[in-house]
Design a protein around this motif. Structure first.
Motif, mmCIF file in Angstrom:
data_model
loop_
_atom_site.group_PDB
_atom_site.id
_atom_site.type_symbol
_atom_site.label_atom_id
_atom_site.label_comp_id
_atom_site.label_asym_id
_atom_site.label_seq_id
_atom_site.Cartn_x
_atom_site.Cartn_y
_atom_site.Cartn_z
ATOM 1 N N GLU A 52 58.679 29.835 8.911
ATOM 2 C CA GLU A 52 58.369 30.871 8.880
ATOM 3 C C GLU A 52 57.620 31.129 10.221
ATOM 4 O O GLU A 52 57.137 32.298 10.054
ATOM 5 C CB GLU A 52 56.075 30.363 7.889
ATOM 6 C CG GLU A 52 55.671 31.719 8.259
ATOM 7 C CD GLU A 52 54.241 31.049 7.016
ATOM 8 O OE1 GLU A 52 53.085 32.088 7.926
ATOM 9 O OE2 GLU A 52 53.918 30.860 6.337
ATOM 10 N N THR A 53 57.670 30.411 11.231
ATOM 11 C CA THR A 53 57.907 30.965 12.592
ATOM 12 C C THR A 53 59.074 31.612 13.167
ATOM 13 O O THR A 53 58.633 31.657 14.695
ATOM 14 C CB THR A 53 56.176 30.559 13.566
ATOM 15 O OG1 THR A 53 56.999 28.886 13.281
ATOM 16 C CG2 THR A 53 54.889 30.371 12.290
ATOM 17 N N MET A 54 60.001 30.300 13.128
ATOM 18 C CA MET A 54 61.077 30.106 14.552
ATOM 19 C C MET A 54 62.734 30.305 13.790
ATOM 20 O O MET A 54 62.282 29.527 11.846
ATOM 21 C CB MET A 54 61.300 28.958 14.936
ATOM 22 C CG MET A 54 62.126 28.453 15.844
ATOM 23 S SD MET A 54 61.995 29.913 17.167
ATOM 24 C CE MET A 54 60.638 28.931 18.346
ATOM 25 N N CYS A 55 63.482 30.815 13.966
ATOM 26 C CA CYS A 55 64.503 30.862 13.131
ATOM 27 C C CYS A 55 65.761 30.601 14.194
ATOM 28 O O CYS A 55 65.635 30.340 14.815
ATOM 29 C CB CYS A 55 65.655 32.118 13.082
ATOM 30 S SG CYS A 55 64.211 33.016 11.293
ATOM 31 N N ALA A 56 67.264 29.660 13.443
ATOM 32 C CA ALA A 56 67.565 29.230 14.693
ATOM 33 C C ALA A 56 69.653 29.765 14.168
ATOM 34 O O ALA A 56 69.296 29.172 12.274
ATOM 35 C CB ALA A 56 68.059 27.947 14.597
ATOM 36 N N ALA A 57 70.014 29.196 14.556
ATOM 37 C CA ALA A 57 71.807 30.064 13.896
ATOM 38 C C ALA A 57 72.881 29.072 15.161
ATOM 39 O O ALA A 57 72.251 29.476 16.279
ATOM 40 C CB ALA A 57 72.195 31.709 13.701
ATOM 41 N N THR A 58 73.457 29.088 14.753
ATOM 42 C CA THR A 58 74.906 28.371 15.865
ATOM 43 C C THR A 58 75.952 29.731 15.775
ATOM 44 O O THR A 58 76.389 29.769 14.946
ATOM 45 C CB THR A 58 75.425 26.696 15.949
ATOM 46 O OG1 THR A 58 75.705 27.145 13.965
ATOM 47 C CG2 THR A 58 73.839 26.098 15.820
#
Length: 183
Positions: A52-58
């Motif tokens: 809900e508060t953070m997205c991450a991708a490589t």
């Protein structure tokens, strides 16, 4: 001491067998060293996740160098931290804020998703050009999306020097053709 014919036969057989075994071992060793795989398959993996508060991708920024893209959904801050392959420490940091680029209103609680894609940009005469991946940011509440590149400097990376800058806005668009009413 004189050997009888049976003993001579067994010794000769053993000698011939030993020579043949040695030739077989040498042949297999040489053959295995010369043998190459018929097909080489390059492998590249990227991953993305969100809460809900953070997205991450490589995503692969350069040949053997991967970047970690993070998006703070509360502030709209997007950054890419790049590992230096030589020192195994973060040596690159690139940032932007997606709110203005997406025309988003932070008070309306955007719901972001991010993912990366491979890209190959032609040289532009200088040393700085976007890295080998782009990052897409999508606001699922409005359907708007943007795509950014990383201003990667290969000569700095080759020296192991740190680098930083702003992520480059490449384009934007919308995936939703109808505006949704808020409840």
């Amino acid at each position: 001491m004189k050997l009888d014919s049976t003993t001579r036969f067994w010794l000769a057989s053993f000698a011939v067998g030993s020579v043949m075994t040695a030739f077989a071992i040498v042949g297999m060793t040489v053959g295995l060293q010369l043998q190459k795989p018929a097909i080489e398959i390059p492998v590249s993996a990227t991953a993305s996740t969100w809460s809900e508060t953070m997205c991450a991708a490589t995503g692969r920024v350069d040949e053997e160098i991967e970047g970690l893209f993070t998006l703070d959904s509360l502030t709209g801050d997007l950054q890419c931290a790049v590992l230096n392959g030589r020192t195994t420490k973060f040596a690159g940091l690139f940032r932007t804020n997606v709110l203005q680029d997406m025309g988003a209103d932070a008070s309306k609680k955007p719901s972001y998703m991010i993912l990366t894609g491979a890209a190959s940009f032609p040289g532009q005469g200088g040393n700085t050009r976007p890295g080998d991946c782009v990052v897409y940011v999508i606001d699922s509440t409005t359907g708007r999306f943007v795509v950014y590149g990383v201003p990667w400097q290969r000569t700095l990376a080759a020296r192991g020097a740190p680098q930083q800058g702003a992520l480059i806005l490449l384009d934007s668009g919308t995936a939703r053709n109808v505006m949704l009413r808020e409840p």
